[in-house]
Design a protein around this motif. Structure first.
Motif, PDB file in Angstrom:
ATOM      1  N   LEU A 267       0.825  -1.212   0.000  1.00 22.36           N
ATOM      2  CA  LEU A 267       0.000   0.000   0.000  1.00 22.36           C
ATOM      3  C   LEU A 267       0.857   1.260   0.000  1.00 22.36           C
ATOM      4  O   LEU A 267       0.361   2.357  -0.223  1.00 22.36           O
ATOM      5  CB  LEU A 267      -0.932   0.001   1.215  1.00 22.36           C
ATOM      6  CG  LEU A 267      -1.897  -1.183   1.291  1.00 22.36           C
ATOM      7  CD1 LEU A 267      -2.646  -1.194   2.616  1.00 22.36           C
ATOM      8  CD2 LEU A 267      -2.879  -1.157   0.127  1.00 22.36           C
TER       9      LEU A 267
ATOM     10  N   PHE B  22      -7.374  -4.399   9.206  1.00 18.93           N
ATOM     11  CA  PHE B  22      -7.180  -2.967   9.448  1.00 18.93           C
ATOM     12  C   PHE B  22      -7.690  -2.554  10.828  1.00 18.93           C
ATOM     13  O   PHE B  22      -8.548  -3.210  11.411  1.00 18.93           O
ATOM     14  CB  PHE B  22      -7.921  -2.149   8.397  1.00 18.93           C
ATOM     15  CG  PHE B  22      -7.344  -2.276   7.016  1.00 18.93           C
ATOM     16  CD1 PHE B  22      -6.468  -1.328   6.525  1.00 18.93           C
ATOM     17  CD2 PHE B  22      -7.679  -3.351   6.206  1.00 18.93           C
ATOM     18  CE1 PHE B  22      -5.936  -1.437   5.255  1.00 18.93           C
ATOM     19  CE2 PHE B  22      -7.156  -3.475   4.929  1.00 18.93           C
ATOM     20  CZ  PHE B  22      -6.280  -2.514   4.458  1.00 18.93           C
TER      21      PHE B  22
ATOM     22  N   ALA C 170     -12.272  -1.833   8.112  1.00 16.12           N
ATOM     23  CA  ALA C 170     -12.378  -1.626   6.658  1.00 16.12           C
ATOM     24  C   ALA C 170     -13.259  -2.665   5.979  1.00 16.12           C
ATOM     25  O   ALA C 170     -12.934  -3.183   4.916  1.00 16.12           O
ATOM     26  CB  ALA C 170     -10.985  -1.613   6.014  1.00 16.12           C
TER      27      ALA C 170
ATOM     28  N   TYR D 208     -16.528  -3.858   3.817  1.00 13.24           N
ATOM     29  CA  TYR D 208     -17.285  -3.209   2.752  1.00 13.24           C
ATOM     30  C   TYR D 208     -18.704  -2.977   3.268  1.00 13.24           C
ATOM     31  O   TYR D 208     -19.449  -3.940   3.474  1.00 13.24           O
ATOM     32  CB  TYR D 208     -17.287  -4.075   1.497  1.00 13.24           C
ATOM     33  CG  TYR D 208     -15.896  -4.496   1.079  1.00 13.24           C
ATOM     34  CD1 TYR D 208     -14.943  -3.525   0.760  1.00 13.24           C
ATOM     35  CD2 TYR D 208     -15.513  -5.822   1.048  1.00 13.24           C
ATOM     36  CE1 TYR D 208     -13.656  -3.885   0.402  1.00 13.24           C
ATOM     37  CE2 TYR D 208     -14.225  -6.185   0.689  1.00 13.24           C
ATOM     38  CZ  TYR D 208     -13.297  -5.218   0.371  1.00 13.24           C
ATOM     39  OH  TYR D 208     -12.027  -5.570   0.026  1.00 13.24           O
TER      40      TYR D 208
ATOM     41  N   SER E  60     -14.073   5.682   2.792  1.00 12.73           N
ATOM     42  CA  SER E  60     -12.965   5.406   3.706  1.00 12.73           C
ATOM     43  C   SER E  60     -11.754   4.884   2.948  1.00 12.73           C
ATOM     44  O   SER E  60     -11.857   4.015   2.093  1.00 12.73           O
ATOM     45  CB  SER E  60     -13.421   4.387   4.748  1.00 12.73           C
ATOM     46  OG  SER E  60     -12.370   3.542   5.099  1.00 12.73           O
ATOM     47  N   ARG E  61     -10.589   5.438   3.270  1.00 11.55           N
ATOM     48  CA  ARG E  61      -9.371   5.076   2.573  1.00 11.55           C
ATOM     49  C   ARG E  61      -9.017   3.616   2.836  1.00 11.55           C
ATOM     50  O   ARG E  61      -8.568   2.905   1.940  1.00 11.55           O
ATOM     51  CB  ARG E  61      -8.240   5.995   3.036  1.00 11.55           C
ATOM     52  CG  ARG E  61      -7.081   5.957   2.069  1.00 11.55           C
ATOM     53  CD  ARG E  61      -6.039   6.996   2.414  1.00 11.55           C
ATOM     54  NE  ARG E  61      -4.743   6.417   2.164  1.00 11.55           N
ATOM     55  CZ  ARG E  61      -3.655   6.717   2.841  1.00 11.55           C
ATOM     56  NH1 ARG E  61      -3.715   7.594   3.816  1.00 11.55           N
ATOM     57  NH2 ARG E  61      -2.512   6.162   2.553  1.00 11.55           N
ATOM     58  N   SER E  62      -9.249   3.167   4.057  1.00 13.50           N
ATOM     59  CA  SER E  62      -8.857   1.788   4.352  1.00 13.50           C
ATOM     60  C   SER E  62      -9.776   0.791   3.644  1.00 13.50           C
ATOM     61  O   SER E  62      -9.342  -0.308   3.302  1.00 13.50           O
ATOM     62  CB  SER E  62      -8.820   1.544   5.855  1.00 13.50           C
ATOM     63  OG  SER E  62     -10.049   1.822   6.434  1.00 13.50           O
ATOM     64  N   VAL E  63     -11.039   1.175   3.394  1.00 15.56           N
ATOM     65  CA  VAL E  63     -11.918   0.290   2.624  1.00 15.56           C
ATOM     66  C   VAL E  63     -11.367   0.136   1.208  1.00 15.56           C
ATOM     67  O   VAL E  63     -11.328  -0.961   0.648  1.00 15.56           O
ATOM     68  CB  VAL E  63     -13.364   0.832   2.597  1.00 15.56           C
ATOM     69  CG1 VAL E  63     -14.191   0.114   1.546  1.00 15.56           C
ATOM     70  CG2 VAL E  63     -14.016   0.672   3.957  1.00 15.56           C
TER      71      VAL E  63
ATOM     72  N   GLU F 153      -8.281   0.478   0.388  1.00 14.90           N
ATOM     73  CA  GLU F 153      -7.046  -0.298   0.472  1.00 14.90           C
ATOM     74  C   GLU F 153      -7.345  -1.787   0.629  1.00 14.90           C
ATOM     75  O   GLU F 153      -6.676  -2.633   0.036  1.00 14.90           O
ATOM     76  CB  GLU F 153      -6.188   0.206   1.638  1.00 14.90           C
ATOM     77  CG  GLU F 153      -5.541   1.529   1.313  1.00 14.90           C
ATOM     78  CD  GLU F 153      -4.793   2.131   2.489  1.00 14.90           C
ATOM     79  OE1 GLU F 153      -4.042   3.081   2.270  1.00 14.90           O
ATOM     80  OE2 GLU F 153      -4.975   1.651   3.626  1.00 14.90           O
ATOM     81  N   ALA F 154      -8.374  -2.081   1.423  1.00 17.34           N
ATOM     82  CA  ALA F 154      -8.780  -3.478   1.570  1.00 17.34           C
ATOM     83  C   ALA F 154      -9.175  -4.041   0.205  1.00 17.34           C
ATOM     84  O   ALA F 154      -8.837  -5.168  -0.140  1.00 17.34           O
ATOM     85  CB  ALA F 154      -9.945  -3.585   2.553  1.00 17.34           C
ATOM     86  N   ALA F 155      -9.876  -3.212  -0.578  1.00 11.62           N
ATOM     87  CA  ALA F 155     -10.273  -3.644  -1.917  1.00 11.62           C
ATOM     88  C   ALA F 155      -9.053  -3.832  -2.815  1.00 11.62           C
ATOM     89  O   ALA F 155      -9.022  -4.736  -3.647  1.00 11.62           O
ATOM     90  CB  ALA F 155     -11.227  -2.629  -2.531  1.00 11.62           C
TER      91      ALA F 155
END
Lengths: 360, 320
Positions: free
Chosen positions: A53, A82, A86, A88, B210-213, B215-217
């Motif tokens: 990342l 996270f 995080a 969905y 959300s940025r982490s969402v 990133e998770a994607a």
């Protein structure tokens, strides 16, 4: 094989801010590594570089003998949990777990099997149809873990996954993460600022400070032999007592205050001595010093925490603060002067200038 | 503002005082007024604007839709539903309604799609991002008739660069003469005018994810295209739904100025939208009754459309 190797990894942000300054770690297959340090020490940046990342400014990261510097995060065969989970928000729990598998073209029956299996392990089987917003913090945390487990990746990456939970759940999940990791045997890198979490989870600790590694080692080894005053003060709670001393003909003396006497085994000029709170014994005044250290301390506060109690005091004559662990139900008067003794083997010596450990 | 009223006495044993917590038997959440007419007085300006500029003209339109008025406004005759039946059975009206439908679909689709594309791209720009974004928002400040004028210049028969450009491909554009060419120009100018508004909303919607969402994607899905449709797009749905309503309304009503400038108020055989036809029949054709009937039909249509949109689409939209 899914070992992870970091070789002289550096991260330099715009404006020449160096967040990670040449870090090298060899993580063995199946090992649980915890990166610990105060905020801003570069631990999250390091983890995010392993995940892909963040770009790697220089150095090399390999996962399972493959250099991944230029590999897309989705192709690194890692799964990440996270801090804020995080999840969905528009997908059900089932879809949250299945998403990474569907995108990799896995057959439906296999996805279903893995999701059900993970749901069983984490006890989230009853919520598979729910949306994340209908779950509690602890349940969301489990779903986030499940999303990592179903992937069966080469490595788990955890970015402070427990810091949004309340104290009780945090302990519970901590135990569970450790059990799961041992069961699955997956290489794991875990980032936290909580030294207790770090101590309890890690096979090996990596203590970071200002983008540099301060020490790598098994938790108990780090606890027993901290490599620097930084590690000494960061690992262990309450923190190790650190007292600046100077030497004279009779041995070591406190730099401030009068209540410290001790031998000078290494013949040191000036050094910082460190003693864990549990290694200080209350003794009769006038007991011979021997080869250890003797302190006279004025009691400021007595803090019973149940299983044990702590005395917060200062070295007699206006010196450094000192914490002593005593057995529970023992009481001392406030402002009493206590004589304390620490055995030579329990005293740590650190360089007065650099703060590095001096082996005696 | 916190209310300053005497304590109702719940502060045990204390002397009379001004209290923020115990106001007249209520907590500070509810502000009490000295007169029960006071809140209505505060609402009055807003209500009178609604009444004078919306309710009254609407009622007037409904009334006159049942009358046949002589062109000079001296007399009017009650004709019942004649104006409505005339309108609905007229083939001209059907043709205009059809064009309006096509026009609305095209303008809404392209202004939303292009704005979304630009917003997604702008969101990824790292260097000079704000300059880029500001430039894209500029058109927002242009008034519709001015946008129409600029559009006309671009499509001008003699000096219009777009006409010249089309000519390169052998397309001889004749705006104001050819039905298709004129519709094309109307759609292009309307879309161009509406993109900045949509762009601003989409961009803020994207930045709200959300940025982490994301990133998770990134970890879960390699393909950026797939990631967009499975994660980013559904999370933008609330913004998109709101913009859909705004854009349909825009294409229906607010394009009046653009159409007027393109047609130079001489419609001839050129396409017009329903709103423009209301104006033509009422003020150029002096058929106030028929024009009013058409407005009432429009009002009904918009009313139904809004209900359908909220019922059908809101159910499928995720509001976080």
């Amino acid at each position: 094989m899914s070992n992870i190797t970091l070789d002289q990894v550096r991260k330099v942000y715009a404006g020449n801010v160096e967040a990670v300054k040449g870090v090298s770690i060899d993580i063995a297959d199946g090992e649980f590594i915890v990166l610990v340090g105060p905020s801003g020490c570069g631990k999250s940046t390091l983890l995010r570089m392993i995940a892909g990342l963040e770009d790697i400014s220089s150095g090399e990261i390999s996962i399972g003998d493959r250099v991944v510097n230029k590999v897309d995060p989705a192709d690194r065969d890692i799964a990440m949990v996270f801090q804020n989970y995080a999840l969905y928000p528009h997908m059900s729990v089932y879809k949250n777990l299945a998403y990474g598998l569907t995108n990799r073209g896995m057959p439906k029956s296999e996805i279903d099997r893995r999701v059900k299996e993970a749901a069983d392990i984490l006890e989230i089987g009853d919520y598979l149809d729910r949306k994340p917003r209908a779950l509690s913090g602890g349940q969301r945390q489990r779903v986030a873990m499940g999303r990592a487990i179903v992937r069966e990746p080469a490595a788990f990456l955890f970015d402070e996954p427990l810091s949004n939970l309340d104290a009780k759940l945090r302990v519970q999940m901590r135990v569970e993460i450790k059990r799961l990791q041992k069961e699955l045997g997956t290489t794991s890198v875990y980032v936290t600022h909580d030294q207790l979490e770090a101590m309890t989870l890690a096979d090996r600790l990596v203590v970071l400070n200002g983008g540099n590694i301060e020490q790598i080692g098994a938790p108990i080894a780090v606890y027993d032999k901290p490599a620097s005053t930084f590690v000494a003060s960061f690992i262990g709670s309450p923190a190790m007592n650190l007292i600046e001393t100077v030497s004279d003909a009779g041995g070591l003396k406190a730099k401030a205050g009068t209540g410290l006497q001790g031998g000078n085994p290494g013949g040191l000029q000036a050094c910082t001595v460190g003693i864990r709170p549990e290694h200080l014994q209350v003794v009769e005044a006038g007991t011979p010093v021997g080869d250890g250290l003797t302190l006279t301390v004025k009691v400021n506060v007595l803090e019973p925490v149940g299983a044990e109690s702590y005395i917060y005091g200062t070295i007699d004559g206006g010196g450094a603060p000192v914490v002593i662990r005593i057995e529970s139900h023992q009481t001392y008067d406030i402002n009493a002067i206590l004589t304390l003794h620490a055995a030579a083997k329990d005293v740590h010596y650190f360089d007065a200038e650099t703060g590095r450990r001096i082996e005696s | 503002m916190r209310p300053h009223f005497p304590c109702d006495g719940r502060c045990a044993g204390s002397a009379p005082h001004i209290c923020h917590l115990h106001v007249r038997g209520d907590t500070m959440k509810k502000v009490q007024f000295n007169s029960r007419w006071m809140p209505y007085a505060f609402l009055l300006p807003q209500l009178s604007i609604v009444a004078i500029f919306f309710l009254w003209p609407a009622a007037e339109a409904v009334r006159s839709s049942f009358y046949l008025e002589d062109p000079f406004g001296f007399s009017s005759t009650f004709v019942g539903f004649d104006n409505f039946t005339d309108t609905l059975t007229s083939s001209n009206y059907a043709r205009v309604a059809q064009f309006t439908a096509v026009f609305t679909v095209l303008v809404t689709f392209f202004s939303l799609a292009l704005a979304l594309l630009l917003a997604v791209k702008a969101d990824k720009v790292l260097r000079a991002g704000s300059t880029y974004k500001t430039l894209l928002m500029w058109v927002y400040a242009v008034a519709p008739p001015v946008a129409g004028l600029i559009g006309i210049l671009l499509f001008d028969q003699h000096v219009g660069p777009l006409v010249d450009f089309a000519a390169l491909f052998g397309w001889k554009m004749q705006i104001g003469v050819n039905y298709f060419d004129t519709s094309f120009a109307m759609v292009v100018i309307s879309v161009w005018k509406q993109i900045p508004v949509n762009f601003i909303f989409f961009l803020s919607g994207l930045q709200g994810i959300s940025r982490s969402v994301q990133e998770a994607a990134n970890i879960d899905c390699r393909s950026g295209f797939r990631r967009f449709w499975t994660v980013t797009f559904p999370l933008l749905a609330p913004t998109g739904f709101f913009l859909l309503i705004i854009n349909v309304t825009y294409a229906f009503f607010d394009t009046f100025g653009i159409i007027d400038v393109v047609l130079k108020t001489e419609p001839g055989n050129n396409p017009v939208t329903l709103v423009y036809k209301v104006y033509l029949d009422g003020f150029r054709g002096n058929d106030l009754g028929g024009s009013s009937a058409q407005s009432v039909l429009l009002m009904l249509f918009v009313f139904i459309l809004t209900i359908i949109q909220f019922r059908l689409i809101e159910r499928r939209v995720h509001y976080s």
